[in-house]
Write a protein that holds these residues in place. Sequence first.
Motif, PDB file in Angstrom:
ATOM      1  N   GLU A 117      -7.203   1.876  -3.757  1.00  0.00           N
ATOM      2  CA  GLU A 117      -8.551   1.643  -2.605  1.00  0.00           C
ATOM      3  C   GLU A 117      -9.299   2.967  -2.402  1.00  0.00           C
ATOM      4  O   GLU A 117      -8.631   3.848  -2.464  1.00  0.00           O
ATOM      5  N   LYS A 177     -10.522  -4.382   2.178  1.00  0.00           N
ATOM      6  CA  LYS A 177      -9.860  -4.037   3.291  1.00  0.00           C
ATOM      7  C   LYS A 177     -10.227  -4.223   4.873  1.00  0.00           C
ATOM      8  O   LYS A 177     -11.218  -3.255   4.974  1.00  0.00           O
ATOM      9  N   GLU A 179       0.976  -1.306   0.103  1.00  0.00           N
ATOM     10  CA  GLU A 179      -0.125  -0.144  -0.029  1.00  0.00           C
ATOM     11  C   GLU A 179       0.938   1.203  -0.044  1.00  0.00           C
ATOM     12  O   GLU A 179       1.858   1.272   0.673  1.00  0.00           O
ATOM     13  N   GLU A 238      -5.778  -5.322   7.603  1.00  0.00           N
ATOM     14  CA  GLU A 238      -4.739  -4.234   7.790  1.00  0.00           C
ATOM     15  C   GLU A 238      -4.711  -4.146   9.401  1.00  0.00           C
ATOM     16  O   GLU A 238      -5.452  -4.255  10.165  1.00  0.00           O
ATOM     17  N   ASN A 295      -4.357   4.862  -2.344  1.00  0.00           N
ATOM     18  CA  ASN A 295      -5.659   5.518  -1.690  1.00  0.00           C
ATOM     19  C   ASN A 295      -6.223   6.505  -2.566  1.00  0.00           C
ATOM     20  O   ASN A 295      -5.628   7.555  -2.898  1.00  0.00           O
ATOM     21  N   ASP A 324     -11.666   0.302   1.045  1.00  0.00           N
ATOM     22  CA  ASP A 324     -10.624   0.689   2.286  1.00  0.00           C
ATOM     23  C   ASP A 324     -11.608   0.859   3.490  1.00  0.00           C
ATOM     24  O   ASP A 324     -12.663   1.434   3.401  1.00  0.00           O
TER      25      ASP A 324
END
Length: 510
Positions: free
Chosen positions: A372, A423, A289, A459, A343, A402
């Motif tokens: 994400e 996630k 990421e 995560e 992101n 996310d």
Amino acid sequence: MSRQTPLWISLGLFCAPPLLMLLIAPLLTNPLASHLLKLKEEELIAYQAERSRMLDHALPSQLSRFRFDCGPEDMALLRSPEYYNRHIRFAALQPAKGTGCSTLGPQWPLVPEVEIPGSSDFHLTSTPPRFDTERETLISARRNGNLAYWVLDSSWSHELLRTPCQGCFYLEFNHRDPALAGLFFPRGNQQIRQEANPISRVNVDHQHQVEQSLWAGQALRQYAASRIRHYGLPLSLLLGLGLVLTYWLLRNYRNSLDGLLRLAMRRGEFIPFYQPIVDSRSHEVVGHEALIRWRRNDSFVPPGAFIDYVERQGLIVPITEQLVRQVVADLERLPPPQWVSVNLVAAHVEHSYLDALLHRLRWPDPDRLTFELTERIPITDMQRAAREIANLGLRGYHFKIDDFGTGYGGFAYLQRLGIRRIKIDKMFVDTIGTQDLKRSVLDAIIAFGRESGMEMIAEGVESQEQIDYLAERGVYLIQGYAFARPMPIAELVHWQPPVKAAEAMRASGA
Ligand code: C2E
Ligand code: CA
Ligand code: CA
């Protein structure tokens, strides 16, 4: 920059205009003196034009109405304000027979002690020199042996020459007509003519054949210099103050978060750190990421300090672009098929920002650059977002939801946006091994993910216990301190996941 520096800069800015003013003031003196001389000339010309207009009309008109008997009508005419005004000091009649009269009264004949021709034209001369008094213009005319004459008032020239400073001007009238060559009227400060560098302006009134020369010298220069000091100093101090104020406003702006962020953007201070995502079964790195860091001096500011502000101020789109460009370059240094996930916020897909960015980057490999989309910020234009995501999906790009379960959309997002990857947020992972009620939410999310065939990444995984718990429930893709913290690309290229315990045992022959 030392803490004193802004104060020194302010002092410099404040003092610079007055100092500059003092330096250039001597250079301004002459131009200003010339300008004042020109203004004075214009003032004089304007006054004379008005006077000429009046005299040219009034004298012939008055002359034609005189009966030349110095009776009541002549007296009334002499003193009528229509004719007897500020331009005329004195007017008088001298009939061919009998006693004369004047504006002073009947029986007040004042015989001009100058020679007056017998013709009926208007004749111009000056009053005779008497003691030290100034000579003035005398106009006369004859009608059938009668005489009328007018002495013009010259006090106006003194009044005009006294401003804006005493003794600053010298004025000369010269008649160009050879017949009137003797007519010469000096006014004002005659000493100016004797000075070394007087300045002058000459004006010729062709209609009346009068040449007017206006002179000025040291006195006007001194006056000009005093005016420059009088107005220039406060003005330059004000300018200095303005500069200091502007400097502090700019400084404050640059020190404000907004100013700092924009400056950081221009300087390219936003860079990606990478946190590996590891398959807990094989300990293979599947991807990373990209997490933004702001490089300030020698430290890296984490996004918690600025990302909310950046997202609210609409700076996230250009900053993401900077980040993605670096990610695309860094991908060259990472072994395929490892990917990097960036992101996004709703704005990226509610408009065509992401599409346009990928277009500009010539469509990077979609197997290696993925995205994400956080649930933290709600998507308002769901239709548009779905369309954008579907279009980019056609080009092979993948999206993950996310912070799944923490925000607004959750299951609806997955369905409406056609996303098949989630996630699982640290908030839920943290509940493993605790009695927290949210643990059942974690279990529900995992069960849902498995049943609907979602790809799941957990995560914020920090412990082996969490890794095991997740693996037992079929979640193998792990991102967290248990494996690695986010790191810069230079570190990442040397990073190796820890060898699996079982393999380590096998390798050691146990
Ligand atoms: P996120 O997307 O949920 O990213 C994961 C955050 O959890 C990262 O924080 C990461 O460093 C941290 N983290 C990962 N594993 C662990 C762990 O085991 N323990 C702990 N305590 N923390 C862990 P980071 O880098 O500070 O980022 C914070 C948030 O900032 C991100 O949360 C994301 O929402 C946002 N962000 C980061 N980079 C970007 C970006 O480029 N664009 C946008 N729009 N947001 C970003
Ligand atoms: Ca993220
Ligand atoms: Ca998160």
